[in-house]
Motif scaffolding. Structure first.
Motif, PDB file in Angstrom:
ATOM      1  N   UNK A  80     -30.862  -4.445   5.424  1.00  0.00           N
ATOM      2  CA  UNK A  80     -32.301  -4.222   5.634  1.00  0.00           C
ATOM      3  C   UNK A  80     -32.518  -3.728   7.056  1.00  0.00           C
ATOM      4  N   UNK A  81     -33.515  -2.845   7.234  1.00  0.00           N
ATOM      5  CA  UNK A  81     -33.845  -2.338   8.554  1.00  0.00           C
ATOM      6  C   UNK A  81     -33.295  -0.960   8.836  1.00  0.00           C
ATOM      7  N   UNK A  82     -32.738  -0.293   7.823  1.00  0.00           N
ATOM      8  CA  UNK A  82     -32.170   1.031   8.020  1.00  0.00           C
ATOM      9  C   UNK A  82     -33.247   2.097   8.258  1.00  0.00           C
ATOM     10  N   UNK A  83     -34.456   1.845   7.750  1.00  0.00           N
ATOM     11  CA  UNK A  83     -35.466   2.890   7.669  1.00  0.00           C
ATOM     12  C   UNK A  83     -36.545   2.701   8.743  1.00  0.00           C
ATOM     13  N   UNK A  84     -37.592   3.503   8.659  1.00  0.00           N
ATOM     14  CA  UNK A  84     -38.743   3.335   9.538  1.00  0.00           C
ATOM     15  C   UNK A  84     -39.488   2.053   9.168  1.00  0.00           C
ATOM     16  N   UNK A  85     -40.376   1.597  10.057  1.00  0.00           N
ATOM     17  CA  UNK A  85     -41.164   0.400   9.759  1.00  0.00           C
ATOM     18  C   UNK A  85     -41.930   0.564   8.454  1.00  0.00           C
ATOM     19  N   UNK A  86     -42.519   1.719   8.257  1.00  0.00           N
ATOM     20  CA  UNK A  86     -43.293   1.961   7.038  1.00  0.00           C
ATOM     21  C   UNK A  86     -42.417   1.880   5.801  1.00  0.00           C
ATOM     22  N   UNK A  87     -41.233   2.480   5.864  1.00  0.00           N
ATOM     23  CA  UNK A  87     -40.328   2.447   4.711  1.00  0.00           C
ATOM     24  C   UNK A  87     -39.738   1.060   4.499  1.00  0.00           C
ATOM     25  N   UNK A  88     -39.452   0.343   5.567  1.00  0.00           N
ATOM     26  CA  UNK A  88     -38.941  -1.021   5.423  1.00  0.00           C
ATOM     27  C   UNK A  88     -39.964  -1.917   4.738  1.00  0.00           C
ATOM     28  N   UNK A  89     -41.222  -1.781   5.148  1.00  0.00           N
ATOM     29  CA  UNK A  89     -42.274  -2.575   4.516  1.00  0.00           C
ATOM     30  C   UNK A  89     -42.431  -2.183   3.045  1.00  0.00           C
ATOM     31  N   UNK A  90     -42.385  -0.882   2.757  1.00  0.00           N
ATOM     32  CA  UNK A  90     -42.494  -0.427   1.369  1.00  0.00           C
ATOM     33  C   UNK A  90     -41.348  -0.964   0.522  1.00  0.00           C
ATOM     34  N   UNK A  91     -40.165  -1.058   1.113  1.00  0.00           N
ATOM     35  CA  UNK A  91     -39.023  -1.609   0.390  1.00  0.00           C
ATOM     36  C   UNK A  91     -39.269  -3.073   0.039  1.00  0.00           C
ATOM     37  N   UNK A 134     -39.928 -13.898  12.970  1.00  0.00           N
ATOM     38  CA  UNK A 134     -41.365 -14.015  12.725  1.00  0.00           C
ATOM     39  C   UNK A 134     -41.953 -12.697  12.231  1.00  0.00           C
ATOM     40  N   UNK A 135     -41.392 -11.564  12.688  1.00  0.00           N
ATOM     41  CA  UNK A 135     -41.860 -10.267  12.214  1.00  0.00           C
ATOM     42  C   UNK A 135     -41.484 -10.054  10.756  1.00  0.00           C
ATOM     43  N   UNK A 136     -40.270 -10.454  10.385  1.00  0.00           N
ATOM     44  CA  UNK A 136     -39.845 -10.331   8.993  1.00  0.00           C
ATOM     45  C   UNK A 136     -40.686 -11.207   8.074  1.00  0.00           C
ATOM     46  N   UNK A 137     -40.952 -12.428   8.518  1.00  0.00           N
ATOM     47  CA  UNK A 137     -41.751 -13.346   7.705  1.00  0.00           C
ATOM     48  C   UNK A 137     -43.169 -12.811   7.531  1.00  0.00           C
ATOM     49  N   UNK A 138     -43.752 -12.273   8.599  1.00  0.00           N
ATOM     50  CA  UNK A 138     -45.107 -11.728   8.507  1.00  0.00           C
ATOM     51  C   UNK A 138     -45.146 -10.508   7.588  1.00  0.00           C
ATOM     52  N   UNK A 139     -44.144  -9.629   7.705  1.00  0.00           N
ATOM     53  CA  UNK A 139     -44.077  -8.456   6.843  1.00  0.00           C
ATOM     54  C   UNK A 139     -43.917  -8.876   5.382  1.00  0.00           C
ATOM     55  N   UNK A 140     -43.067  -9.857   5.148  1.00  0.00           N
ATOM     56  CA  UNK A 140     -42.855 -10.340   3.779  1.00  0.00           C
ATOM     57  C   UNK A 140     -44.138 -10.929   3.202  1.00  0.00           C
TER      58      UNK A 140
END
Length: 247
Positions: free
Chosen positions: A111-122, A201-207
């Motif tokens: 996880x984290x290979x892409x842009x922030x937008x694509x990571x969130x979309x994933x 904390x960023x991953x948890x918030x995004x999730x």
């Protein structure tokens, strides 16, 4: 941003990371099953499964587990008995029915290979593949320790391959540039790894924005408590909300 991962995960990658073998995978999977028993039954996807070391361990308990990876080379290295349970594809376009999985595992930082937008979309897309209550296991870097222990340059030899690595933090990403030299022939190639460096904390918030709630975490494959100052990993267990996303 270049899609560096399309050309890197091959035999050279496998040689460099050969020390991460079946024993480590078995320990990690046993820990995951103890923390998230739902992974022991029903369809569970090992996403970015590589040659299947975690999938092999999981299938000893769950005969419905299967794997998917983009790399033809790594999939070809999987044991023969795993081949019927492997798919090739891009994690951003998964050929899986919505709401059909009891779990998804992402081992060893895919996880984290892409842009922030694509990571969130994933994350949102993976949430949509899970049944209510299904679990996404996210095995990720401990960002604080990566920053504190960053080795800017080193050299090593792996199975006849000399690897000179240079690491840097660039635009919130950890970037590793490698020059590989085959000792037998002198042939060289250059490869790059680039992963977005998120704090837990960023991953948890995004999730949470995507309809996934943290139900547990660990700091290593043995199940030790996560500590930002010392844990080698951040392993999050993210559970799909029982209600439909957006309600």
């Amino acid at each position: 941003m270049t899609e560096w991962f399309r050309d890197w995960f091959d035999q050279d990658y496998a040689a460099i990371y050969a020390a991460r073998g079946p024993e480590e995978a078995g320990t990690a999977v046993a820990m995951a099953l103890s923390r998230a028993p739902g992974l022991a039954s029903g369809p569970v996807l090992d996403l970015a499964c590589g040659s299947g070391r975690h999938l092999a361990a999981l299938r000893r308990t769950n005969g419905e587990a299967f794997g998917l990876d983009l790399s033809r080379d790594l999939l070809a290295m999987a044991p023969e008995e795993l081949r019927p349970w492997l798919l090739r594809g891009d994690m951003r376009r998964l050929p899986i029915r919505a709401g059909s999985l009891s779990g998804i595992c992402m081992w060893f930082t895919p996880f984290g290979y892409f842009s922030d937008e694509q990571n969130r979309a994933l994350l949102a897309a993976l949430r949509g593949l899970l049944r209510p209550g299904g679990v996404l296991l996210l095995d990720y870097l401990n960002a604080a320790q990566v920053r504190a222990t960053l080795v800017k340059e080193d050299e090593a030899v792996h199975h006849g391959l000399r690897v000179v690595s240079r690491r840097s933090l660039e635009d919130k990403r950890i970037v590793k540039r490698m020059v590989l030299t085959r000792l037998e022939t002198g042939d060289t190639r250059r490869v790059t790894e680039s992963v977005r460096l998120y704090e837990p904390c960023e991953l948890v918030a995004m999730a949470r924005e995507c309809g996934l709630e943290l139900s547990g975490e660990a700091g290593d494959y043995q199940g030790g408590a996560f500590d930002a100052a010392s844990s080698p990993r951040w392993i999050g267990f993210l559970r799909r909300n029982e209600v439909d996303w957006g309600q």
